[in-house]
Design an enzyme around this catalytic site. Structure first.
Site, short mmCIF file in Angstrom:
data_model
loop_
_atom_site.label_atom_id
_atom_site.label_comp_id
_atom_site.label_asym_id
_atom_site.label_seq_id
_atom_site.Cartn_x
_atom_site.Cartn_y
_atom_site.Cartn_z
N THR A 133 0.82 -1.22 0.00
CA THR A 133 0.00 0.00 0.00
C THR A 133 0.85 1.27 0.00
OG1 THR A 133 -1.54 1.25 1.38
CG2 THR A 133 -0.10 -0.26 2.53
N ASP A 134 0.26 2.36 -0.46
CA ASP A 134 0.95 3.66 -0.39
C ASP A 134 1.04 4.18 1.05
OD1 ASP A 134 -1.75 4.31 0.00
OD2 ASP A 134 -1.82 5.82 -1.58
N GLU A 135 0.24 3.58 1.97
CA GLU A 135 0.19 4.12 3.34
C GLU A 135 1.52 3.95 4.07
OE1 GLU A 135 -3.26 3.47 5.66
OE2 GLU A 135 -4.60 3.53 3.93
N TYR A 159 -2.05 -0.51 10.93
CA TYR A 159 -2.16 -1.17 9.61
C TYR A 159 -0.95 -0.88 8.74
CZ TYR A 159 -3.37 -1.63 4.69
OH TYR A 159 -3.33 -1.93 3.34
N LYS A 163 2.04 -3.34 7.32
CA LYS A 163 2.34 -3.52 5.89
C LYS A 163 3.80 -3.14 5.62
CE LYS A 163 0.00 -4.57 2.92
NZ LYS A 163 -0.32 -5.93 2.36
#
Ligand code: NAD
Ligand code: DAU
Length: 359
Positions: A133-135, A159, A163
């Site tokens: 993810t970009d997060e 989260y 990741k």
């Protein structure tokens, strides 16, 4: 030839499996634990298709993963299984560490052993593709450039931290052991089969049910939206031609503030499914307490995947969101099964249980 897809009963995974089988004859072994986010109803079109083998299993069960790889001899493993909802990670981070960090580690261990024993030609062709993810890059200020692959990792939620941990493990397995890995870091997806706990499907469902459309804080947080089928195409392209050990950012060049996204949804619904009282769905918008630690802005610079691999999104936000609203309107049974909880017993009601291995 066979590929293993983990998390294939989830939102992106189910779209990936459906698209893969529409485009290829290659078998997919779909490994999914069927958490609350796993929905076999999303795969109804391919349950019973001999090219789709569904196995109910946890990626953290290393012996089971090893046995599965030995039995099916995949040429690639695509890891989409994860706990994926930021709000749930704030309420209860443990499952995120278990699956996203420890589960990915166990899966990598099983993959490393399997890959290590392959004959040379199969070993060279093998790929472990990790979907992230970009997060992991944290939050951008309004004027900052979009996330490039070289941005520092600065995850802010349990989260995104989990990741990030999984991404680092994948990277380390390449650097240390030579496992042929690829990683994709994608922005916010939307489209068919999206679980209605996430902003877009939640607001479509709530709007049609006459419920409030909850906007966290001031609604000016920005996300970079990508239609899920474009993400699936990017994953296929990276699998096909990505350079080993590289990461590819995937995004739609579609930055939108949350409030604008919800207003767009309301405008589409006003047109295609007007409220019976003639008023706008926009009246259901309700500002609620903000998410703790809420990231203000994400944006993906997708130059690398475009220049190296020629991938570009096919949908604009306008075309993708219109298709998405249409899909939710055309699939009330899917929505009803998910919102009533009936999806959890879908297989018992629709099929012989033998279609689910390991259940
Ligand atoms: P999802 O929550 O809809 O689906 C996750 C799937 O993984 C479910 O079917 C669930 O049953 C399964 N799963 C969970 N734990 C498992 C375990 N231990 N073993 C086996 N299966 C397990 O998630 P999604 O939105 O489809 O996301 C898929 C992947 O893409 C995730 O890795 C996520 O981090 C990443 N991603 C998502 C988005 C997005 O906007 N949704 C964007 C970028 C990246
Ligand atoms: O950026 C990629 C990520 O996008 C993925 O890695 C995650 O798996 C995926 O869930 C998604 O995370 P977000 O937190 O951005 O998605 P969500 O749909 O939960 O929220 C989108 C934005 O809308 C976010 O700023 C929070 C806000 N929001 C969300 C909900 C559920 C609201 O304002 N109200 C809501 O009720």
């Amino acid at each position: 030839m066979t590929i293993v897809v983990t998390g294939g009963a989830g939102f992106i995974g189910s779209n990936f499996v459906l698209d893969w089988l529409a485009l290829h004859d290659e078998t997919v072994v779909n490994v999914d634990k069927l958490t609350y986010a796993g929905n076999l109803g999303s795969l109804s079109a391919v349950m019973g298709d001999p090219r789709h083998i569904f196995v109910k299993a946890d990626i953290g069960d290393q012996p089971q993963m090893a046995a599965l790889f030995a039995a099916h001899r995949p040429r690639a493993i695509l890891n989409l299984a994860a706990e994926s909802h930021v709000d749930r990670s704030i309420a209860g981070p443990a499952a995120f560490i278990e699956t996203n960090v420890v589960g990915t580690f166990r899966l990598l261990e099983a993959a490393r052993a399997y890959w290590g024993d392959l004959p040379l030609d199969e070993k060279a062709a093998f790929r472990f593709l990790h979907v992230s993810t970009d997060e992991v890059y944290g939050s951008l200020e309004p004027a900052e450039p979009a996330f490039a692959e070289t941005n520092r990792y600065m995850p802010n939620s349990p989260y995104s931290a989990s990741k990030a941990g999984s991404d680092h493990l994948v990277r380390a397995y390449h650097h240390t052991y030579g496992v042929p890995v690829l990683t994709t870091n994608c922005s916010n997806n939307y489209g068919p089969n999206h679980f209605p706990e996430k902003l877009i499907p939640l607001c479509i469902h709530n709007a049609l049910s006459g419920k409030p459309l909850p906007i966290y804080g001031d609604g000016q947080q920005i996300r970079d939206w990508l239609y899920v089928k474009d993400h699936c195409a990017a994953i296929r392209r990276v699998l096909e031609a990505g350079r080993l050990g590289e990461t590819y950012n995937v995004g739609g060049w579609n930055e939108r503030a949350n409030l604008d996204v919800v207003r767009t949804l309301c405008a589409i619904l006003d047109e295609v499914r007007p409220r019976s009282d003639g008023r706008s769905y926009g009246e259901q918008i309700t500002f609620v307490k903000d998410r703790p630690g809420h990231d203000r802005r994400y944006a993906i610079d997708a130059t690398k995947i475009q220049q190296e691999l020629g991938w570009m999104p096919a949908e604009t936000f306008e075309t993708g969101i219109a298709k998405t609203v249409r899909w939710f309107l055309d699939n009330p049974a899917w929505v009803e099964e998910v919102t009533s909880g009936a999806y959890r017993t879908w297989i018992d009601r629709h099929y012989d249980r033998s279609l689910v291995h390991g259940a």
